[in-house]
Design a protein around this motif. Structure first.
Motif, PDB file in Angstrom:
ATOM      1  N   GLU A  21      44.528  -0.275  36.413  1.00 43.72           N
ATOM      2  CA  GLU A  21      45.431   0.366  35.455  1.00 43.72           C
ATOM      3  C   GLU A  21      46.060  -0.602  34.467  1.00 43.72           C
ATOM      4  O   GLU A  21      46.351  -0.222  33.337  1.00 43.72           O
ATOM      5  CB  GLU A  21      46.536   1.112  36.216  1.00 43.72           C
ATOM      6  N   SER A  26      45.027   1.345  41.627  1.00 38.80           N
ATOM      7  CA  SER A  26      45.340   2.522  42.427  1.00 38.80           C
ATOM      8  C   SER A  26      44.066   3.139  42.981  1.00 38.80           C
ATOM      9  O   SER A  26      42.967   2.872  42.484  1.00 38.80           O
ATOM     10  CB  SER A  26      46.104   3.549  41.589  1.00 38.80           C
ATOM     11  N   THR A  45      42.888   6.935  45.546  1.00 37.90           N
ATOM     12  CA  THR A  45      43.266   8.101  46.338  1.00 37.90           C
ATOM     13  C   THR A  45      42.658   7.959  47.725  1.00 37.90           C
ATOM     14  O   THR A  45      41.482   7.629  47.858  1.00 37.90           O
ATOM     15  CB  THR A  45      42.774   9.399  45.660  1.00 37.90           C
ATOM     16  N   ASP A  91      46.715  11.111  49.438  1.00 34.77           N
ATOM     17  CA  ASP A  91      47.766  10.330  48.768  1.00 34.77           C
ATOM     18  C   ASP A  91      47.159   9.440  47.690  1.00 34.77           C
ATOM     19  O   ASP A  91      46.083   8.869  47.866  1.00 34.77           O
ATOM     20  CB  ASP A  91      48.514   9.431  49.764  1.00 34.77           C
ATOM     21  N   ARG A  92      47.859   9.337  46.588  1.00 39.43           N
ATOM     22  CA  ARG A  92      47.487   8.424  45.510  1.00 39.43           C
ATOM     23  C   ARG A  92      48.340   7.175  45.684  1.00 39.43           C
ATOM     24  O   ARG A  92      49.568   7.229  45.566  1.00 39.43           O
ATOM     25  CB  ARG A  92      47.741   9.066  44.136  1.00 39.43           C
ATOM     26  N   LEU A  93      47.689   6.060  46.007  1.00 38.83           N
ATOM     27  CA  LEU A  93      48.393   4.818  46.262  1.00 38.83           C
ATOM     28  C   LEU A  93      48.237   3.859  45.083  1.00 38.83           C
ATOM     29  O   LEU A  93      47.157   3.754  44.513  1.00 38.83           O
ATOM     30  CB  LEU A  93      47.866   4.151  47.535  1.00 38.83           C
ATOM     31  N   THR A  94      49.313   3.186  44.756  1.00 41.20           N
ATOM     32  CA  THR A  94      49.309   2.219  43.657  1.00 41.20           C
ATOM     33  C   THR A  94      49.830   0.889  44.178  1.00 41.20           C
ATOM     34  O   THR A  94      50.877   0.834  44.831  1.00 41.20           O
ATOM     35  CB  THR A  94      50.200   2.703  42.499  1.00 41.20           C
ATOM     36  N   ASN A 129      53.239   5.225  47.344  1.00 45.20           N
ATOM     37  CA  ASN A 129      52.493   6.479  47.234  1.00 45.20           C
ATOM     38  C   ASN A 129      52.849   7.179  45.921  1.00 45.20           C
ATOM     39  O   ASN A 129      53.614   6.657  45.104  1.00 45.20           O
ATOM     40  CB  ASN A 129      52.717   7.374  48.458  1.00 45.20           C
ATOM     41  N   GLN A 130      52.317   8.371  45.740  1.00 47.40           N
ATOM     42  CA  GLN A 130      52.509   9.119  44.493  1.00 47.40           C
ATOM     43  C   GLN A 130      53.963   9.512  44.254  1.00 47.40           C
ATOM     44  O   GLN A 130      54.348   9.826  43.126  1.00 47.40           O
ATOM     45  CB  GLN A 130      51.601  10.355  44.448  1.00 47.40           C
ATOM     46  N   LYS A 131      54.786   9.458  45.287  1.00 47.59           N
ATOM     47  CA  LYS A 131      56.213   9.762  45.132  1.00 47.59           C
ATOM     48  C   LYS A 131      57.028   8.502  44.852  1.00 47.59           C
ATOM     49  O   LYS A 131      58.250   8.583  44.736  1.00 47.59           O
ATOM     50  CB  LYS A 131      56.740  10.428  46.410  1.00 47.59           C
TER      51      LYS A 131
END
Length: 130
Positions: free
Chosen positions: A16, A26, A28, A81-84, A105-107
């Motif tokens: 990214e 990132s 998923t 979960d989308r992890l960054t 995570n995405q949150k």
């Protein structure tokens, strides 16, 4: 470097952002990344953080390799979960660097903290002007 990074690409990572001393990647969490607890296997979390570390410490067009890395798992990540992973340089002196990577995570909730120590080796990624 991204063009040759088959492992990160195979895992569906997205590069990214890269700037000197920083990188963000990132992915998923897929079914094959889950363990017997139905959470993301720690090896995949480590790999995501390690890839962000690699791009951050190689961002000066000098080849750098890991000398030592460690990770602290904070909370589980789950299927979908989308992890960054965001890496940032802490220190860069001579041929040695220290980088911290936070995985969220995405949150925006922390999942893991990673610290990597790098070492500059011979070579560059791009041709240098003569």
């Amino acid at each position: 470097m991204w063009r040759e990074d088959r492992a990160s690409q195979h895992l569906g990572m997205v590069l990214e952002h890269v700037t000197p001393g920083e990188a963000k990647l990132s992915f998923t969490v897929t079914d094959v990344m889950t363990n017997g607890h139905r959470t993301c296997h720690g090896g995949y979390l480590f790999t995501l953080a390690d890839s962000a570390f690699a791009f951050a410490c190689n961002s000066y067009n000098q080849r750098a390799v890991a000398r030592q890395c460690d990770i602290t798992f904070i909370a589980p990540a789950f299927l979908g979960d989308r992890l960054t992973a965001t890496a940032r340089e802490i220190s860069r002196v001579g041929r040695n660097g220290i980088y911290d990577v936070q995985v969220v995570n995405q949150k925006g909730e922390p999942v893991a903290e990673f610290r990597g120590h790098s070492r500059i080796v011979k070579g560059t990624h791009l041709p240098t002007p003569t």
